[in-house]
Each structure stands twice: as C-alpha cells, then as structure tokens.
Motif scaffolding. Structure first.
Motif, PDB file in Angstrom:
ATOM      1  N   SER A 118       0.849  -1.201   0.083  1.00 15.88           N
ATOM      2  CA  SER A 118      -0.154   0.024  -0.035  1.00 15.88           C
ATOM      3  C   SER A 118       0.794   1.326  -0.172  1.00 15.88           C
ATOM      4  CB  SER A 118      -0.915   0.074   1.532  1.00 15.88           C
ATOM      5  OG  SER A 118      -0.125   0.088   2.435  1.00 15.88           O
ATOM      6  N   ASP A 143      -3.762   4.170   1.161  1.00 13.40           N
ATOM      7  CA  ASP A 143      -4.293   3.618  -0.226  1.00 13.40           C
ATOM      8  C   ASP A 143      -3.827   2.288  -0.594  1.00 13.40           C
ATOM      9  OD1 ASP A 143      -5.501   6.184  -0.228  1.00 13.40           O
ATOM     10  OD2 ASP A 143      -3.912   7.062  -1.407  1.00 13.40           O
ATOM     11  N   SER A 148      -9.273   3.999  -0.207  1.00  7.47           N
ATOM     12  CA  SER A 148      -8.359   4.746   0.564  1.00  7.47           C
ATOM     13  C   SER A 148      -9.175   4.605   2.157  1.00  7.47           C
ATOM     14  CB  SER A 148      -8.470   6.207   0.317  1.00  7.47           C
ATOM     15  OG  SER A 148      -7.727   7.090   1.033  1.00  7.47           O
TER      16      SER A 148
END
Length: 160
Positions: A118, A143, A148
């Motif tokens: 991520s 994210d 998100s």
C-alpha cells in the motif's frame, strides 16, 4: 556605480537563498524530545491502539533508514506488557513540518509500505495549548487497490 550596487545586492541575495535551500530542516518535534505518560486515548490506527501506556519522542532509529540521512523523528510506544511499537519518520523534501501557536504538525508525503503493498501518508500533530496535558494525534491514510482508508488515534500525554 548604481548598477554595480544593484548587481552586488542581487548577487548577495542569490547566495543567501542558495545557502537557505541547502540547509537541512531541524528534526520535527526536537524541542519536545522526552518521555511521556499516556493519560487518555481515543481511536486506533493500523499499528497504534489504546493499550499503549507511554511514548518517548526522540530521533529515529538508525536501522529504520540504512542511509541514515536527513532529519528524523521517532516515537517509541510501550504498553503495560512491555510490548513496543516504533514509528520512525525520515524527512524528505516532500514532507512538511509546521508550527503555529502551540500546535506542531508533521505531514508526510505518501510512502510505499512493502509489507502490504500500500501507500501511506501520515499526519502527526502535537497540541500544547493545554499546559498540563498535551494532545498527540496520529492520522494515517492508507491507499491500497484503489481504496483509501483513514485511521486516527489521539493520545493525552504528560511529561514524566
């Protein structure tokens, strides 16, 4: 003579600006290094929760950045069971550290987290407007796969 004076002033300003640009920023929260008791807590991030009882603010651990260059700040959290959570931040040119009145804020640019593929951005705020108990807030935005997720934790801390 006037042209020479203007040229001299502009040259001096250019040298001063370049010297300012090349100066590494002061480590974030440097004036607040020390050990703190956690007296209250609300929320949770991906690594931090309300089981933590103390935090030490200081420089980041050198092993967290093999290159060891640049300004840094490290947070070492401990629980009653002596579990330790380290949060180390090494400043890049994209990060911002701002101080306004009694509130200091570090905002990091997105960094890759290779353990879960991520990207994470952090915002750490230390609010010292209350003289007896400060507020340390960690907000993490992660994210991953087009989604998100934002998590936040707020600690009330007192100097040990």
């Amino acid at each position: 003579m006037r042209v020479f004076s203007v040229l001299l002033i502009v040259s001096a300003f250019s040298v001063f600006a370049q010297a300012e640009e090349g100066t590494p920023p002061q480590p974030p929260f440097k004036n607040d290094y020390g050990q703190y008791s956690i007296t209250g807590c609300a929320g949770q991030t991906f690594q931090l929760d309300c089981k933590l009882k103390s935090v030490t603010i200081g420089t980041a651990r050198p092993e967290s950045n093999p290159k060891g260059k640049g300004s840094s700040v490290g947070f070492v959290f401990k629980s009653d069971a002596e579990a330790i959570v380290n949060s180390d931040f090494w400043m890049t040119s994209d990060d911002k550290f701002e101080v306004e009145d009694q509130v200091s804020t570090l905002t990091t640019d997105k960094i890759k987290n290779t353990s879960n593929w991520s990207e994470e951005a952090h915002q750490i705020t230390l609010d010292k407007s209350n003289k007896t108990e400060w507020t340390l807030t960690f907000a993490v935005t992660r994210d991953n796969l087009g989604k998100s997720i934002k998590r936040q934790i707020e600690f009330k801390i007192k100097k040990k």
